[in-house]
Design a protein around this motif. Structure first.
Motif, PDB file in Angstrom:
ATOM      1  N   TRP A 141       0.715  -1.102   0.083  1.00 43.57           N
ATOM      2  CA  TRP A 141       0.000   0.040   0.188  1.00 43.57           C
ATOM      3  C   TRP A 141       0.819   1.275   0.052  1.00 43.57           C
ATOM      4  CZ3 TRP A 141      -4.988  -0.143  -0.860  1.00 43.57           C
ATOM      5  CH2 TRP A 141      -5.711  -1.500  -0.743  1.00 43.57           C
ATOM      6  N   LYS A 142       0.450   2.185  -0.916  1.00 43.54           N
ATOM      7  CA  LYS A 142       1.217   3.190  -0.835  1.00 43.54           C
ATOM      8  C   LYS A 142       0.209   4.509  -1.034  1.00 43.54           C
ATOM      9  CE  LYS A 142       4.895   1.208  -3.148  1.00 43.54           C
ATOM     10  NZ  LYS A 142       4.939  -0.125  -3.509  1.00 43.54           N
ATOM     11  N   ILE A 143       0.576   5.766  -0.653  1.00 39.38           N
ATOM     12  CA  ILE A 143       0.061   7.283  -0.872  1.00 39.38           C
ATOM     13  C   ILE A 143       1.155   8.023  -1.746  1.00 39.38           C
ATOM     14  CG2 ILE A 143      -0.997   9.195  -0.105  1.00 39.38           C
ATOM     15  CD1 ILE A 143      -1.687   7.714   2.593  1.00 39.38           C
ATOM     16  N   ALA A 144       0.613   8.261  -3.010  1.00 43.91           N
ATOM     17  CA  ALA A 144       1.373   8.951  -3.799  1.00 43.91           C
ATOM     18  C   ALA A 144       1.060  10.343  -4.344  1.00 43.91           C
ATOM     19  CB  ALA A 144       1.658   8.064  -5.143  1.00 43.91           C
ATOM     20  N   TYR A 179       2.903  18.281 -10.891  1.00 45.98           N
ATOM     21  CA  TYR A 179       1.643  18.887 -11.067  1.00 45.98           C
ATOM     22  C   TYR A 179       1.405  19.967 -10.156  1.00 45.98           C
ATOM     23  CZ  TYR A 179       0.627  15.694 -15.005  1.00 45.98           C
ATOM     24  OH  TYR A 179       0.815  15.057 -16.224  1.00 45.98           O
ATOM     25  N   LYS A 180       0.295  20.952 -10.496  1.00 49.87           N
ATOM     26  CA  LYS A 180       0.098  22.173  -9.674  1.00 49.87           C
ATOM     27  C   LYS A 180      -1.316  21.806  -8.882  1.00 49.87           C
ATOM     28  CE  LYS A 180       2.715  25.009 -13.146  1.00 49.87           C
ATOM     29  NZ  LYS A 180       3.821  25.091 -12.189  1.00 49.87           N
ATOM     30  N   LYS A 181      -1.283  20.709  -8.303  1.00 47.81           N
ATOM     31  CA  LYS A 181      -2.372  20.292  -7.505  1.00 47.81           C
ATOM     32  C   LYS A 181      -2.230  19.395  -6.560  1.00 47.81           C
ATOM     33  CE  LYS A 181      -7.339  19.529  -8.092  1.00 47.81           C
ATOM     34  NZ  LYS A 181      -8.399  19.225  -8.823  1.00 47.81           N
ATOM     35  N   LEU A 182      -2.436  19.548  -5.403  1.00 55.40           N
ATOM     36  CA  LEU A 182      -2.440  18.412  -4.258  1.00 55.40           C
ATOM     37  C   LEU A 182      -3.401  17.471  -4.163  1.00 55.40           C
ATOM     38  CD1 LEU A 182      -1.590  20.939  -1.247  1.00 55.40           C
ATOM     39  CD2 LEU A 182      -0.325  19.237  -2.029  1.00 55.40           C
ATOM     40  N   ASP A 183      -3.122  16.524  -5.188  1.00 49.24           N
ATOM     41  CA  ASP A 183      -4.064  15.193  -5.492  1.00 49.24           C
ATOM     42  C   ASP A 183      -3.158  13.998  -4.959  1.00 49.24           C
ATOM     43  OD1 ASP A 183      -6.186  16.312  -6.397  1.00 49.24           O
ATOM     44  OD2 ASP A 183      -5.834  16.263  -8.431  1.00 49.24           O
ATOM     45  N   PHE A 184      -3.693  13.465  -3.612  1.00 48.84           N
ATOM     46  CA  PHE A 184      -3.209  12.444  -3.101  1.00 48.84           C
ATOM     47  C   PHE A 184      -3.856  11.447  -3.640  1.00 48.84           C
ATOM     48  CE2 PHE A 184      -1.838  15.824  -0.079  1.00 48.84           C
ATOM     49  CZ  PHE A 184      -0.535  15.610   0.035  1.00 48.84           C
ATOM     50  N   ARG A 185      -2.930  10.174  -3.690  1.00 48.82           N
ATOM     51  CA  ARG A 185      -3.840   8.749  -4.431  1.00 48.82           C
ATOM     52  C   ARG A 185      -3.375   7.711  -3.555  1.00 48.82           C
ATOM     53  NH1 ARG A 185      -7.050  11.841  -7.591  1.00 48.82           N
ATOM     54  NH2 ARG A 185      -6.091  12.934  -9.312  1.00 48.82           N
ATOM     55  N   LEU A 186      -4.494   6.943  -3.258  1.00 45.41           N
ATOM     56  CA  LEU A 186      -4.096   5.599  -2.525  1.00 45.41           C
ATOM     57  C   LEU A 186      -3.885   4.539  -3.440  1.00 45.41           C
ATOM     58  CD1 LEU A 186      -4.088   4.262   0.379  1.00 45.41           C
ATOM     59  CD2 LEU A 186      -6.371   3.932   0.219  1.00 45.41           C
ATOM     60  N   VAL A 187      -2.761   3.979  -3.376  1.00 44.05           N
ATOM     61  CA  VAL A 187      -2.574   2.931  -4.585  1.00 44.05           C
ATOM     62  C   VAL A 187      -2.215   1.544  -3.917  1.00 44.05           C
ATOM     63  CG1 VAL A 187      -0.926   2.389  -6.222  1.00 44.05           C
ATOM     64  CG2 VAL A 187      -1.498   4.652  -6.109  1.00 44.05           C
ATOM     65  N   GLY A 188      -2.789   0.603  -4.419  1.00 43.51           N
ATOM     66  CA  GLY A 188      -2.618  -0.856  -3.774  1.00 43.51           C
ATOM     67  C   GLY A 188      -1.873  -1.696  -4.930  1.00 43.51           C
ATOM     68  N   SER A 247       4.891   4.643   2.144  1.00 47.05           N
ATOM     69  CA  SER A 247       4.720   3.006   1.999  1.00 47.05           C
ATOM     70  C   SER A 247       3.871   2.645   3.194  1.00 47.05           C
ATOM     71  CB  SER A 247       5.937   2.331   1.622  1.00 47.05           C
ATOM     72  OG  SER A 247       6.993   2.740   2.523  1.00 47.05           O
ATOM     73  N   PHE A 248       3.070   1.670   3.236  1.00 46.50           N
ATOM     74  CA  PHE A 248       2.528   1.084   4.340  1.00 46.50           C
ATOM     75  C   PHE A 248       2.434  -0.294   4.053  1.00 46.50           C
ATOM     76  CE2 PHE A 248       0.992   5.336   3.624  1.00 46.50           C
ATOM     77  CZ  PHE A 248       1.020   5.723   4.835  1.00 46.50           C
ATOM     78  N   ASP A 249       2.418  -1.273   4.921  1.00 45.20           N
ATOM     79  CA  ASP A 249       2.442  -2.487   5.115  1.00 45.20           C
ATOM     80  C   ASP A 249       0.704  -2.868   5.158  1.00 45.20           C
ATOM     81  OD1 ASP A 249       5.121  -3.414   4.667  1.00 45.20           O
ATOM     82  OD2 ASP A 249       5.378  -3.199   6.848  1.00 45.20           O
ATOM     83  N   GLU A 250       0.032  -1.987   5.921  1.00 50.74           N
ATOM     84  CA  GLU A 250      -1.263  -2.706   6.244  1.00 50.74           C
ATOM     85  C   GLU A 250      -2.386  -1.471   5.390  1.00 50.74           C
ATOM     86  OE1 GLU A 250      -2.219  -5.172   7.437  1.00 50.74           O
ATOM     87  OE2 GLU A 250      -0.008  -5.785   8.209  1.00 50.74           O
ATOM     88  N   GLU A 251      -3.446  -2.136   5.058  1.00 49.13           N
ATOM     89  CA  GLU A 251      -4.368  -1.073   4.311  1.00 49.13           C
ATOM     90  C   GLU A 251      -5.012   0.062   5.221  1.00 49.13           C
ATOM     91  OE1 GLU A 251      -8.451  -1.315   1.616  1.00 49.13           O
ATOM     92  OE2 GLU A 251      -7.581  -3.065   2.656  1.00 49.13           O
ATOM     93  N   GLU A 252      -5.169  -0.760   6.433  1.00 53.62           N
ATOM     94  CA  GLU A 252      -5.775   0.248   7.630  1.00 53.62           C
ATOM     95  C   GLU A 252      -5.142   1.592   7.792  1.00 53.62           C
ATOM     96  OE1 GLU A 252      -7.588   0.171  11.942  1.00 53.62           O
ATOM     97  OE2 GLU A 252      -6.948  -1.868  10.990  1.00 53.62           O
ATOM     98  N   ALA A 253      -3.783   1.171   7.943  1.00 53.76           N
ATOM     99  CA  ALA A 253      -2.909   2.546   8.248  1.00 53.76           C
ATOM    100  C   ALA A 253      -2.802   3.543   7.000  1.00 53.76           C
ATOM    101  CB  ALA A 253      -1.458   1.875   8.461  1.00 53.76           C
ATOM    102  N   ALA A 254      -2.622   2.708   5.974  1.00 55.52           N
ATOM    103  CA  ALA A 254      -2.669   3.734   4.606  1.00 55.52           C
ATOM    104  C   ALA A 254      -4.048   4.541   4.627  1.00 55.52           C
ATOM    105  CB  ALA A 254      -2.539   2.925   3.400  1.00 55.52           C
ATOM    106  N   LEU A 255      -4.970   3.943   4.928  1.00 59.68           N
ATOM    107  CA  LEU A 255      -6.481   4.598   4.703  1.00 59.68           C
ATOM    108  C   LEU A 255      -6.555   5.616   5.824  1.00 59.68           C
ATOM    109  CD1 LEU A 255      -8.770   1.329   4.251  1.00 59.68           C
ATOM    110  CD2 LEU A 255      -8.370   3.425   2.423  1.00 59.68           C
ATOM    111  N   ARG A 256      -6.120   5.531   6.811  1.00 58.96           N
ATOM    112  CA  ARG A 256      -6.042   6.516   8.120  1.00 58.96           C
ATOM    113  C   ARG A 256      -5.134   7.705   7.532  1.00 58.96           C
ATOM    114  NH1 ARG A 256      -5.218   3.219  11.601  1.00 58.96           N
ATOM    115  NH2 ARG A 256      -2.977   3.532  12.099  1.00 58.96           N
ATOM    116  N   THR A 257      -4.005   7.191   7.264  1.00 58.79           N
ATOM    117  CA  THR A 257      -3.094   8.577   6.978  1.00 58.79           C
ATOM    118  C   THR A 257      -3.700   8.999   5.677  1.00 58.79           C
ATOM    119  OG1 THR A 257      -1.246   7.096   7.573  1.00 58.79           O
ATOM    120  CG2 THR A 257      -0.819   9.070   6.209  1.00 58.79           C
ATOM    121  N   PHE A 258      -4.240   8.678   4.606  1.00 54.56           N
ATOM    122  CA  PHE A 258      -4.828   9.301   3.429  1.00 54.56           C
ATOM    123  C   PHE A 258      -5.981  10.243   3.861  1.00 54.56           C
ATOM    124  CE2 PHE A 258      -7.878   9.278  -0.124  1.00 54.56           C
ATOM    125  CZ  PHE A 258      -7.102   9.607  -1.179  1.00 54.56           C
ATOM    126  N   GLU A 259      -6.950   9.788   4.858  1.00 53.88           N
ATOM    127  CA  GLU A 259      -7.746  10.609   5.135  1.00 53.88           C
ATOM    128  C   GLU A 259      -7.206  11.783   6.045  1.00 53.88           C
ATOM    129  OE1 GLU A 259     -11.735  10.580   8.335  1.00 53.88           O
ATOM    130  OE2 GLU A 259     -10.426   8.887   8.171  1.00 53.88           O
TER     131      GLU A 259
END
Length: 483
Positions: free
Chosen positions: A392-395, A400-409, A426-438
């Motif tokens: 899991w990653k947040i990218a 680009y001239k915009k703050l668009d974060f993406r959650l990538v599996g 980078s994240f090993d667990e989906e739950e941690a990735a989702l919480r950080t993405f929020e």
């Protein structure tokens, strides 16, 4: 002949200022209360600023223009303004003219006005140009920064630095058209050297309209003479606008919007633990990047590639991240190492077809220009580590001239990897990735990052900015907002 003219235009950064714009600049200076005794234009070209200044500043005693190009001097002599007894035109090159003697001889209030060349030292090198200051790494970059190109600079930046030194301890103003990025670099220089500056402002201009240039540009206005330096810049969206936001220093860094940053300064902590990484750097896309067509891999040379699956990973490019194409991909990349510096000979045993492919294309890989590949294992890459292979990653794309974060599996049962225009967590667990993405997509986080990012830069989103957010403080702030 056309090619020679084009080379000359590049070499001298030749963006002659239209008379219409020169007049608007002078009118703005009058509105700001500028009333000089002497006006100096160090690169006066065909004299449009000389003409506009002559009309706008009737009480000025002397208007001096200096120009290297003899053709422009001939054109200037044909203009009625040349008959103004206040006007004095000298032939000379900025880089070897005796400015010290001239500035010392000028009495009263000084206005230096004009439009320095919009060209970088690397562009000069590309065309074999010689219109440069003496070779010196005046920004003091060294090591990897110099190798990576940070020592490249705008010629106008160097020229403006000379001007601000001329005007120290003088009652003077500077009004210069330049790239917006150059104006900020000058502010940083003034701050780093603790030089005198009492007012610093920029007024946006339409560079496409006036110069057919796709770059953010402005009128830079500086006032000198005060004993209490002010290292901030008031940014106006036009000559007519009275509203502005203020660029300035906080925590020894230049902040795009001081007011916004001050409201969220509790979120700033570069050592808070976030570690954004950049994607893979290989500098050989024709060999290292593959496109999947059916069950076949095809490289950038149009060749069908038969290799093992072990070193091949789905590739998401920066444009894919920016446009939210993150669920599937036809692009793949060879990831030859698990970490930077890892020996690569093991590929020969683990994936003999892959090793044979690399060896058969060694002429491309061995001739990569960047010095970072020297003294490293053959077929090395950079931007690789344990973080590359998490599920899991947040990218976000830095270009680009915009703050668009993406959650990538994972994609096709493999970790997705990115090119080097992408930053990611980078994240090993989906739950941690989702919480950080929020958290990262919350209004507080977006506003915090926006207060730090200069959107006109080539790569506005930087890892240093991304890493400066204190997630723990953001969690606390979010919980308080909910309560």
């Amino acid at each position: 002949m056309i090619r020679t003219i084009h080379k000359t235009k590049i070499e001298y950064g030749d963006f002659q200022t239209p008379l219409e714009l020169a007049e608007k600049v002078c009118q703005k200076l009058v509105q700001l209360g500028v009333s000089p005794d002497v006006i100096l234009e160090p690169t006066c070209g065909v004299g449009n600023f000389i003409e506009a200044a002559g009309r706008s500043f009737k009480s000025t005693n002397k208007i001096i223009g200096v120009e290297l190009n003899s053709y422009y001097l001939q054109e200037l002599e044909k203009k009625p303004i040349f008959q103004d007894e206040r006007v004095e035109i000298r032939e000379g090159n900025f880089f070897d003219f005796d400015w010290s003697s001239l500035i010392t001889s000028l009495n009263g209030k000084i206005l230096i006005i004009g439009n320095f060349p919009w060209v970088t030292n690397s562009q000069q090198g590309t065309i074999g140009g010689i219109n440069l200051p003496q070779k010196a790494n005046f920004q003091k970059y060294n090591g990897f920064d110099a190798i990576a190109g940070k020592s490249n600079f705008d010629i106008s930046e160097w020229m403006l630095i000379q001007v601000v030194h001329w005007l120290q301890n003088r009652d003077a103003n500077l009004a210069m058209l330049c790239k917006t990025s150059v104006a900020r670099k000058l502010l940083s220089y003034l701050h780093s050297k603790k030089l005198n500056i009492s007012n610093f402002a920029t007024y946006k201009i339409d560079a496409r309209k006036y110069f057919n240039a796709t770059v953010e540009a402005c009128l830079l206005f500086c006032k000198f003479g005060s004993n209490s330096p002010k290292y901030f810049c008031d940014v106006f969206s036009s000559f007519e606008d009275t509203n502005y936001y203020r660029i300035g220093y906080r925590n020894s860094i230049l902040v795009r919007d001081i007011d916004c940053f001050d409201q969220l300064n509790k979120l700033y902590n570069p050592s808070a633990g976030l570690k954004w990484r950049s994607g893979i750097k290989h500098d050989c896309s024709d060999v290292m990047e593959l496109r999947k067509s059916g069950n076949l891999f095809i490289n950038g040379l149009g060749e069908i590639v038969e290799i093992e699956d072990i070193y091949v990973f789905p590739l998401i490019k920066g444009s894919d991240v920016a446009q939210n194409r993150i669920k599937t991909t036809e692009r793949y990349v060879l990831v030859t190492q698990n970490f930077v510096g890892e020996p690569t000979e093991q590929i020969k045993d683990l994936a003999p077809k892959t090793w044979k492919y690399l060896e058969s294309h060694a002429r491309y890989l061995d001739n990569r220009k960047s010095k970072i590949y020297q003294n490293n294992p053959r077929f090395s890459i950079f931007g690789v580590g344990a973080y590359t292979f998490t599920h899991w990653k947040i990218a976000i794309c830095g270009l680009y001239k915009k703050l668009d974060f993406r959650l990538v599996g994972i994609i096709n049962n493999k970790p997705a990897v990115f090119d080097d225009t992408v930053y990611f967590l980078s994240f090993d667990e989906e739950e941690a990735a989702l919480r950080t993405f929020e958290l990262l997509t919350s209004p507080s986080a977006i506003n915090f990052y926006s207060s730090l990012i200069f959107w006109d830069e080539k790569r506005p989103i930087k890892s240093s900015i991304l890493n400066s957010l204190n997630l723990t403080a953001l969690v606390n702030m979010t919980e308080l907002d909910r309560d």
